[in-house]
Design a protein around this motif. Structure first.
Motif, short mmCIF file in Angstrom:
data_model
loop_
_atom_site.label_atom_id
_atom_site.label_comp_id
_atom_site.label_asym_id
_atom_site.label_seq_id
_atom_site.Cartn_x
_atom_site.Cartn_y
_atom_site.Cartn_z
N MET A 1 47.28 22.68 42.73
CA MET A 1 47.02 22.07 44.03
C MET A 1 47.04 23.10 45.16
O MET A 1 46.31 22.97 46.14
N THR A 2 47.86 24.13 45.01
CA THR A 2 47.86 25.21 46.01
C THR A 2 46.52 25.93 46.00
O THR A 2 45.95 26.22 47.06
N ILE A 3 46.00 26.20 44.80
CA ILE A 3 44.68 26.83 44.69
C ILE A 3 43.60 25.88 45.19
O ILE A 3 42.63 26.31 45.83
N ALA A 4 43.77 24.57 44.93
CA ALA A 4 42.78 23.59 45.37
C ALA A 4 42.65 23.56 46.89
O ALA A 4 41.54 23.36 47.42
N ALA A 5 43.76 23.75 47.60
CA ALA A 5 43.69 23.78 49.07
C ALA A 5 42.82 24.94 49.54
O ALA A 5 42.01 24.80 50.46
N MET B 1 34.96 25.46 50.31
CA MET B 1 33.87 24.47 50.23
C MET B 1 33.44 24.01 51.62
O MET B 1 32.26 23.81 51.88
N LYS B 2 34.42 23.84 52.52
CA LYS B 2 34.07 23.42 53.88
C LYS B 2 33.24 24.51 54.58
O LYS B 2 32.24 24.20 55.24
N LEU B 3 33.63 25.77 54.41
CA LEU B 3 32.87 26.87 55.01
C LEU B 3 31.46 26.95 54.43
O LEU B 3 30.49 27.16 55.16
N SER C 1 38.22 30.43 42.21
CA SER C 1 39.33 29.56 42.57
C SER C 1 39.14 28.15 42.01
O SER C 1 40.10 27.52 41.54
N GLY C 2 37.90 27.66 42.00
CA GLY C 2 37.62 26.33 41.46
C GLY C 2 37.87 26.27 39.96
O GLY C 2 38.39 25.27 39.45
N GLU D 1 49.51 20.10 48.03
CA GLU D 1 48.25 20.61 48.59
C GLU D 1 48.20 20.44 50.11
O GLU D 1 47.63 21.26 50.81
N ILE D 2 48.83 19.38 50.63
CA ILE D 2 48.84 19.19 52.08
C ILE D 2 49.60 20.32 52.74
O ILE D 2 49.18 20.87 53.76
#
Length: 246
Positions: A16-20, A26-28, A216-217, A243-244
């Motif tokens: 989850m840390t990597i997912a963040a 992905m947003k970029l 990372s994915g 992740e939050i």
């Protein structure tokens, strides 16, 4: 606590840390290329990255996954969740997007209890319910004005909860790496027909982000599948909130 459960908890927290981090990439990327392309590059790269190792370890015959129908549904959910997140995060701040996404631990526990026949104790229910209440505070649902991006990310949360439940079910019948690979291949196959309508020249500035997203994915998905192979979905659900923080 059984060693496998502890291992699953550690793996899900790292995943989850990597997912963040991957979500931020992905947003970029979503600001430079279409959402379908972001998801397609992610899963195509993951497939190609895992393929040589899997051939070496299992041989070509070992690449055939157990429960191919369920693997295909999981791959579809991977493609759908990634695409929905990229589309939704285009109009929602990233921190808010992650907060909304975290409706999925609550949904995951419901699925785990109702369909996987797992038992969830009060600490689990309290943890995911409090988290879900926080999600509602972030969304601040109003019928007069609905943020389309927030709705898309909430749908992503629902799809993601199904994906994770399938990861748990498949973890009992298929090697985790094969499940991760099969999901990536199926996701790539699902997204490929959309390419003719969304393909565009990739800016030079996007390529470094694409490669970082692939790495990372892939790490996120592999660790996630191993975590759900080791421990119940309902047990892991509260720990995904890391992740939050990340």
């Amino acid at each position: 606590m059984p060693s496998s459960t502890l291992r699953g908890i550690i793996l899900i927290m790292v995943s989850m840390t990597i997912a963040a981090f991957a979500g931020a990439i992905m947003k970029l990327l979503g600001e430079q290329i279409p959402a379908y392309l972001v998801a397609w590059f992610r899963f195509l790269g993951m497939s190609l990255l895992l393929l040589p190792y899997l051939i070496w370890r299992f041989g070509f015959a070992g690449l055939k996954p157990a429960r191919p129908g369920m693997q295909m549904i999981r791959g579809l959910s991977m493609a759908g969740a990634t695409t929905l997140f990229v589309l939704g995060s285009q109009t929602v701040d990233y921190a808010d997007a992650i907060a909304i996404l975290y409706a999925y631990p609550f949904l995951l526990v419901i699925i785990a209890v109702a369909f996987l026949r797992e038992r969830a104790g009060w600490p689990v229910w309290i943890g995911v319910t409090v988290g879900f209440a926080g999600v509602l505070l972030v969304i601040r649902p109003e019928f007069k004005e609905i943020n389309t991006g927030a709705v898309l990310i909430f749908l992503c949360a629902a799809v993601l909860s199904i994906q994770l439940a399938l990861s748990r079910r498949l973890g009992a019948v298929s090697p985790p790496l094969i499940t991760a690979f099969a999901g990536a291949v199926c996701a790539t196959a699902v997204l490929t027909p959309f390419l003719p309508g969304s393909w565009q020249t990739i800016p030079d500035t996007a390529w470094p982000y694409i490669w970082i997203l692939i790495l990372s994915g892939t790490a996120n998905q592999v660790l996630l599948v191993y975590a759900f192979a080791d421990s119940d979905a309902s047990t892991l659900a509260p720990f995904t909130y890391i992740e939050i923080v990340a």
